[in-house]
Design an enzyme around this catalytic site. Structure first.
Site, PDB file in Angstrom:
ATOM      1  N   THR A 131       0.865  -1.304   0.005  1.00  0.00           N
ATOM      2  CA  THR A 131       0.007   0.077  -0.091  1.00  0.00           C
ATOM      3  C   THR A 131       0.760   1.144   0.044  1.00  0.00           C
ATOM      4  O   THR A 131       1.937   1.201   0.320  1.00  0.00           O
ATOM      5  CB  THR A 131      -0.914   0.060   1.324  1.00  0.00           C
ATOM      6  N   GLY A 132       0.102   2.200  -0.587  1.00  0.00           N
ATOM      7  CA  GLY A 132       1.148   3.640  -0.661  1.00  0.00           C
ATOM      8  C   GLY A 132       2.140   3.541  -1.509  1.00  0.00           C
ATOM      9  O   GLY A 132       3.339   3.857  -1.123  1.00  0.00           O
ATOM     10  N   ALA A 133       2.068   2.926  -2.546  1.00  0.00           N
ATOM     11  CA  ALA A 133       3.130   2.510  -3.456  1.00  0.00           C
ATOM     12  C   ALA A 133       3.514   3.433  -4.599  1.00  0.00           C
ATOM     13  O   ALA A 133       4.374   3.076  -5.432  1.00  0.00           O
ATOM     14  CB  ALA A 133       2.681   1.063  -4.132  1.00  0.00           C
ATOM     15  N   SER A 168       4.847   6.351  -4.448  1.00  0.00           N
ATOM     16  CA  SER A 168       6.230   7.151  -4.163  1.00  0.00           C
ATOM     17  C   SER A 168       6.842   6.636  -3.136  1.00  0.00           C
ATOM     18  O   SER A 168       6.358   5.854  -2.418  1.00  0.00           O
ATOM     19  CB  SER A 168       5.804   8.699  -4.164  1.00  0.00           C
ATOM     20  N   GLY A 169       8.032   7.339  -2.977  1.00  0.00           N
ATOM     21  CA  GLY A 169       8.586   7.108  -1.577  1.00  0.00           C
ATOM     22  C   GLY A 169       9.178   5.780  -1.425  1.00  0.00           C
ATOM     23  O   GLY A 169       9.454   4.859  -1.930  1.00  0.00           O
ATOM     24  N   TYR A 195      -0.537  11.187  15.280  1.00  0.00           N
ATOM     25  CA  TYR A 195       0.617  10.358  14.376  1.00  0.00           C
ATOM     26  C   TYR A 195       1.209   9.239  15.232  1.00  0.00           C
ATOM     27  O   TYR A 195       1.288   8.152  14.956  1.00  0.00           O
ATOM     28  CB  TYR A 195       1.562  11.192  13.829  1.00  0.00           C
TER      29      TYR A 195
END
Length: 272
Positions: A9-11, A13-14, A164
């Site tokens: 997941t969150g793939a 960038s970064g 966070y």
């Protein structure tokens, strides 16, 4: 990793992008789950080009929407029918209090609840694998975290870093409880190390500049997730916390078995 199906997941960038690249280079089939479909398609094309692997696909997933999570999990089931590795990498940090589509505070909703819901929906596929693995990307900032049982959604008070840190502590408690409930899987949490990525965009400019000075590259930060997904030495290890590729003890609050059980039950009630 030949023949292994990995989902990150969150793939787009970064660290997520670097993780996908590393897994594809090792021969895995990679699903890149991205909130923005166009950016995801471009990221998948880039990974295919640099890894020289054709076994890379992008899929749209909005972790701030339970409807999107359910649709995504159904698509994975219908299109692939299996899954060996899940890397819960996506994360957000917002200066102002925001809500998900379902009314959850955004950091708790995406960083914890979204991944909690996704993982539970994909569990039947992961448990069918002969070497199913789940890696949950947390942060060293979990050490500053506290589960505010009477204010999980920061309704009474919102502070960006407090919210966070709570979500990152929740990541480790979730991994611990999932490891207990699913002994056939290898489930671990990790701190990837500092990296200058898009998650910093909400921080004040001086803080972003300072982090960049002491941060490593996304490629270096991705090594922990790649290790837990691909390393033979990580096979069968579960319920642990890693800093990059090295096991270390998390904060005492992250080792609280009763808190882990309670958070699971609360999360179940919230996501349905």
């Amino acid at each position: 990793m030949e023949g292994r199906l990995c989902l990150v997941t969150g793939a787009s960038s970064g660290i997520g992008f670097a993780t996908c690249k590393g897994l594809a280079e090792r021969g895995a089939t990679v699903i890149m789950a991205c909130r923005d479909g166009q950016r995801g398609a471009a990221a998948a094309a880039a990974v295919r080009a640099v890894s020289r692997s054709g076994a890379v696909e992008s899929m749209q997933l909005d972790l701030a929407s339970l409807a999107s999570i359910h649709d995504f999990a159904a698509q994975v089931q219908n299109w692939f029918g299996r899954l060996d590795v899940l890397i819960n990498n996506a994360g957000v940090a917002t200066r102002s209090r925001q809500r998900t589509a379902d009314g959850f505070e955004l950091q708790f909703g995406v960083n914890h609840l979204g991944h909690f819901a996704l993982t539970r929906l994909l569990l039947p596929l992961l448990e069918q694998s002969t070497d199913g693995r789940v890696a949950v990307v947390s942060s060293a900032l979990h050490r500053a975290g506290k589960i505010a049982w009477d204010d999980l959604q920061s309704d009474k008070q919102y502070r960006m870093m407090q919210a966070y840190a709570q979500s990152k502590l929740a990541n480790i408690l979730f991994a611990r409880e999932l490891a207990r409930r699913s002994p056939a899987l290898a489930v671990n949490a990790l701190h990837p190390g500092g990296a200058a990525t898009a998650i910093m965009r909400e921080l004040p400019a001086p803080a972003r500049a300072l982090i960049r000075v002491f941060s490593g590259s996304p490629e270096r930060a991705a090594q922990g997730s790649i290790h837990l997904a691909a390393s033979d030495s990580a096979r069968g290890i579960s319920g642990r916390y890693f800093v990059r590729c090295t096991e270390q003890p998390p904060a005492a609050a992250a080792r609280d078995a009763e808190a882990a059980r309670r958070l699971w039950e609360v999360s179940e009630a919230l996501v349905g």
